[in-house]
Design a protein around this motif. Structure first.
Motif, short mmCIF file in Angstrom:
data_model
loop_
_atom_site.label_atom_id
_atom_site.label_comp_id
_atom_site.label_asym_id
_atom_site.label_seq_id
_atom_site.Cartn_x
_atom_site.Cartn_y
_atom_site.Cartn_z
N MET A 56 0.88 -1.19 0.00
CA MET A 56 0.00 0.00 0.00
C MET A 56 0.91 1.23 0.00
O MET A 56 1.77 1.38 0.87
N GLU A 57 0.66 2.10 -0.99
CA GLU A 57 1.56 3.21 -1.29
C GLU A 57 1.43 4.39 -0.34
O GLU A 57 1.43 5.55 -0.78
N ASN A 58 1.31 4.17 0.96
CA ASN A 58 1.21 5.28 1.90
C ASN A 58 2.45 6.17 1.74
O ASN A 58 3.56 5.68 1.80
N PRO A 60 -8.87 -2.42 -13.56
CA PRO A 60 -8.24 -1.10 -13.68
C PRO A 60 -6.72 -1.18 -13.85
O PRO A 60 -6.13 -0.35 -14.54
N TYR A 61 -6.09 -2.19 -13.25
CA TYR A 61 -4.64 -2.36 -13.37
C TYR A 61 -4.27 -2.74 -14.79
O TYR A 61 -3.45 -2.07 -15.43
N GLU A 62 -4.84 -3.82 -15.27
CA GLU A 62 -4.34 -4.42 -16.51
C GLU A 62 -4.99 -3.87 -17.77
O GLU A 62 -4.34 -3.75 -18.79
N ASN A 110 -4.94 5.79 -11.28
CA ASN A 110 -3.94 5.42 -10.27
C ASN A 110 -3.22 4.13 -10.66
O ASN A 110 -2.00 4.09 -10.79
N GLU A 111 -4.00 3.05 -10.79
CA GLU A 111 -3.38 1.73 -10.89
C GLU A 111 -2.87 1.39 -12.29
O GLU A 111 -1.80 0.79 -12.43
N GLY A 112 -3.61 1.77 -13.33
CA GLY A 112 -3.15 1.48 -14.70
C GLY A 112 -1.85 2.22 -14.99
O GLY A 112 -0.88 1.65 -15.50
N PHE A 113 -1.80 3.51 -14.63
CA PHE A 113 -0.57 4.30 -14.82
C PHE A 113 0.56 3.75 -13.97
O PHE A 113 1.73 3.75 -14.38
N THR A 114 0.23 3.32 -12.75
CA THR A 114 1.28 2.80 -11.87
C THR A 114 1.87 1.51 -12.41
O THR A 114 3.10 1.34 -12.43
N VAL A 115 1.02 0.61 -12.89
CA VAL A 115 1.54 -0.64 -13.47
C VAL A 115 2.40 -0.31 -14.70
O VAL A 115 3.47 -0.90 -14.90
N ALA A 121 8.64 -1.78 -6.49
CA ALA A 121 8.71 -0.91 -7.68
C ALA A 121 7.33 -0.33 -7.97
O ALA A 121 7.17 0.84 -8.31
N HIS A 122 6.32 -1.17 -7.80
CA HIS A 122 4.93 -0.73 -8.02
C HIS A 122 4.56 0.40 -7.04
O HIS A 122 4.07 1.45 -7.46
N GLU A 123 4.83 0.18 -5.77
CA GLU A 123 4.44 1.18 -4.77
C GLU A 123 5.25 2.47 -4.97
O GLU A 123 4.73 3.58 -4.77
N ILE A 124 6.50 2.36 -5.38
CA ILE A 124 7.31 3.55 -5.67
C ILE A 124 6.71 4.31 -6.86
O ILE A 124 6.62 5.54 -6.83
N ALA A 125 6.25 3.57 -7.87
CA ALA A 125 5.63 4.23 -9.04
C ALA A 125 4.41 5.05 -8.63
O ALA A 125 4.10 6.09 -9.23
N HIS A 126 3.72 4.63 -7.58
CA HIS A 126 2.58 5.40 -7.08
C HIS A 126 3.01 6.78 -6.55
O HIS A 126 2.16 7.67 -6.41
N SER A 127 4.30 6.96 -6.22
CA SER A 127 4.74 8.27 -5.72
C SER A 127 4.38 9.37 -6.72
O SER A 127 4.18 10.51 -6.34
ZN ZN Z 1 -1.18 -0.07 -6.83
#
Ligand code: ZN
Ligand code: BES
Length: 617
Positions: A266-268, A378-380, A313-318, A290-296
């Motif tokens: 969780m990208e807190n 939403p992710y994929e 949020n999630e599509g861009f992060t992936v 790497a995924h949670e860092i991308a959420h930064s």
């Molecule tokens: Zn995520």
């Protein structure tokens, strides 16, 4: 004016600029007690009320400059909680500001909090508290405008008997005046964030530095392992910075939680929360970091306006996560992850049904609980749209500068899909002219954004890493077909010796997806050669157990029970218990194991498992 169907707040009249929390942690009563000061600003004239979201919170008082304000806690809505209506003592005109203090306590029903007994921690000596606010559980930690359209800074004083950490920068600690043996831990989050990124954990925590801006926090018993596993953290951050903009949050710390943490990560902000199941001992599962860092950047700086645009949020992060992996390990690794993701998307679409509204990239969530719509879609599907657009528009040379411009344009803001698309068009017009605009006009936007089911275009990924595992699963499949005499002598331990964790996962998933379950003799042989029952890696262990369960291979049942009752990450315990429930002689075992261990699971996970096992609606 922001739109959010999952918040009951008067978002059209008020916005919150800052929140200060002052909370005491009571491990005996399992409650947080104190106050939230909300610095609000009218965004419309004649604003005479403030409506906040709450869920299972007890309100003690509402004041403004020490003066009591009249308030009413409305009826509990099962999906959205109880709206707290506060009458301001005089109407505010547009842009006028004031501070409202709400005195409150959480209760044991609060869905954001899990209070662990010492026995549920690694060290077994101290209790532990952690929160999980995404998507709409922040209202169960504090009264707030619980919508990602609202971005605020926050500060906090947490009075606790054990170390407290938050999604913010620590600014010091003092002896607390609130009680003996309590320390006040102080925090400040100076970058504006949505409410779902407020997070707190309290427990017997120790930290170790793993990079110039990173400390890993966890119970002392696993600190060494955690520090070893996550050494690549700084490299992920630097790769993200090279691709996008400088990292904006000061610290990037990691908190490795107890096993009941319901998600992978969780990208807190300033402090990513992760499941201990990432501690594989071989750094093979750190893509989650790497995924949670991308959420930064994607999610935490540029935030979805409401949960209908969660893909932003999630599509861009992936997409950024796979770019980071691609840059660090080679494009074929990013693409291999895309193939694994595409299979997961097929599984999600199959699970809902290909006409189901939740399989659309932008679903309608009016009247819905966002936790129910959560899936890989939403992710994929989001990732596939961006991957398709990148290729269609001319590749990374065109798309990566655009991605950076997207972050620069929207950092600090909450946006929806229309605003995203509008900027994509204007960027391409400005930097590349009509040729790219013509290409954009060829995209079937309606199918991508609103159509249900699989994406309208199937992307071609580099499958060089997928081929070897697919070949091996085909070989195992063929060895049990007519004419092959169930001959497994051609297999050897060398088959998977060179496989990465992801390759073993794909090999096992492909065998599980075959129509006919594997014969028990084959499973015996496979285990003998590849040592899968004793494997420690959580991802491989999960896939092996699922393959065995599909074949009603009863030898594996005790292993399944051991894993599913000690690992609260929903991605692991839910499919295992669901699959055991369906397996021969498994239903009662699954139910019994769950009921006996119910308090081990996070409230969100316990609710979902009850539904899965037919124990609740
Ligand atoms: Zn995520
Ligand atoms: N933000 C999500 C977790 C989340 C989503 C929690 C929605 C609650 C509601 C996080 O970034 C995430 O996606 N975690 C994934 C890992 C990732 C590698 C796909 C997980 O938990 O598995």
């Amino acid at each position: 004016m922001p739109y959010d169907p999952t918040s009951q707040s008067n978002l059209d009249q008020v916005k919150t600029n800052h929140i200060h929390l002052d909370l005491a942690v009571d491990f005996t009563a399992k409650v947080l007690t104190g106050s939230a000061d909300l610095e609000i600003e009218a965004i419309a004239d004649q604003t005479d009320k403030l409506i906040l979201d709450t869920r299972y919170i007890t309100i003690h008082s509402v004041t403004n400059d020490g003066k009591e304000l009249a308030y009413e806690l409305k009826e509990h809505d099962p999906k959205y909680g109880s709206a707290l209506h506060i009458r301001l003592d005089r109407p505010l005109s547009k842009r006028e500001r004031t501070t409202v203090r709400v005195g409150y306590s959480t209760t044991q029903d609060c869905t954001a909090c899990q209070w662990l007994e010492p026995s549920q921690t690694v060290g077994k000596k101290h209790p532990y508290l952690f929160t999980q606010c995404q998507a709409i559980h922040a209202r169960s930690l504090l009264p707030c405008q619980d919508s990602p359209s609202i971005k605020l800074t926050y500060s906090a004083h947490i009075h606790a008997p054990l170390r407290a950490v938050m999604s913010a920068v620590p600014t010091g600690q003092d002896k607390s005046t609130k009680g003996n043996d309590l320390t006040t831990f102080k925090f400040e989050q100076k970058t504006r964030i949505p409410s779902y990124l407020i997070a707190l954990a309290v427990g017997n925590l120790e930290g170790r530095e793993i990079g110039p801006r990173s400390t890993v926090w966890t119970e002392p018993e696993v600190l060494e392992d955690a520090a070893w596993e996550f050494v690549d953290t700084e490299n992920f951050i630097r790769t993200g910075e090279a691709l996008l903009t400088p990292y904006d949050w000061g610290r990037y710390d990691l908190l490795v939680l107890p096993a009941s943490f319901p998600y992978g990560g969780m990208e807190n902000p300033c402090l990513t929360f992760v499941t201990p199941s990432l501690l594989a001992g071989d750094r093979s599962l750190v893509d989650v970091v790497a995924h949670e860092i991308a959420h930064s950047w994607m999610g935490n700086l540029v935030t979805t306006e409401n949960w209908e645009h969660f893909w932003l949020n999630e599509g861009f992060t992936v997409f950024v996560e796979r770019k980071i992996i691609g840059r660090m390990k080679g494009k074929e690794h990013g693409d291999f992850s895309a193939i694994v993701g595409y299979n997961a998307l097929q599984e999600s679409v199959g699970h809902f049904g290909k006409e189901h509204p939740f399989t659309a990239l932008c679903p309608c969530l009016r009247g819905e609980d966002p936790d129910d719509s959560f899936s890989r879609v939403p992710y994929e599907k989001g990732f596939n749209l961006l991957y398709y657009l990148e290729k269609h528009l001319g590749g990374p040379e065109v798309f990566e500068p655009y991605l950076r411009a997207h972050v620069q344009q929207f950092a600090g803001r909450s946006i929806n899909t229309d605003e995203w698309k509008h900027f994509l068009y204007s960027y391409m017009t400005k930097h590349h002219g009509q040729e790219k605009v013509d290409l954009l006009n060829l995209v079937d936007w309606d199918a991508w954004l609103h159509g249900p089911g699989m994406p309208p275009v199937e992307n071609q990924f580099d499958d060089s890493l997928a081929r070897t595992c697919t070949d091996l699963s085909k070989k195992w499949d063929a060895s049990r077909l007519a004419g092959s005499n169930n001959d497994t002598s051609a297999f050897s331990e060398k088959d998977i010796a060179e496989f990465s964790t992801n390759q073993t996962v794909v090999f096992l998933e492909e065998l599980t997806e075959l129509q006919d379950p594997m014969p028990h003799g084959h499973l015996d042989r496979m285990d003998e050669l590849y040592q899968l029952t004793t494997v420690k890696n959580a991802e491989v262990r999960l896939r092996w157990q699922l393959l065995c369960l599909k074949a009603d291979y009863e030898k594996i049942y005790p292993e399944v029970l051991a894993f599913a009752t000690t690992m609260g990450r929903m991605k692991i315990c839910r499919p295992l218990l669901r699959s055991l429930y369906k397996a021969k002689n498994g239903a009662e075992l699954a139910r019994e194991a769950f009921l006996k261990n119910k308090t081990f699971y996070h409230p969100i996970a316990a609710t979902m498992i009850s539904k899965d096992l037919g124990l609740a609606k």
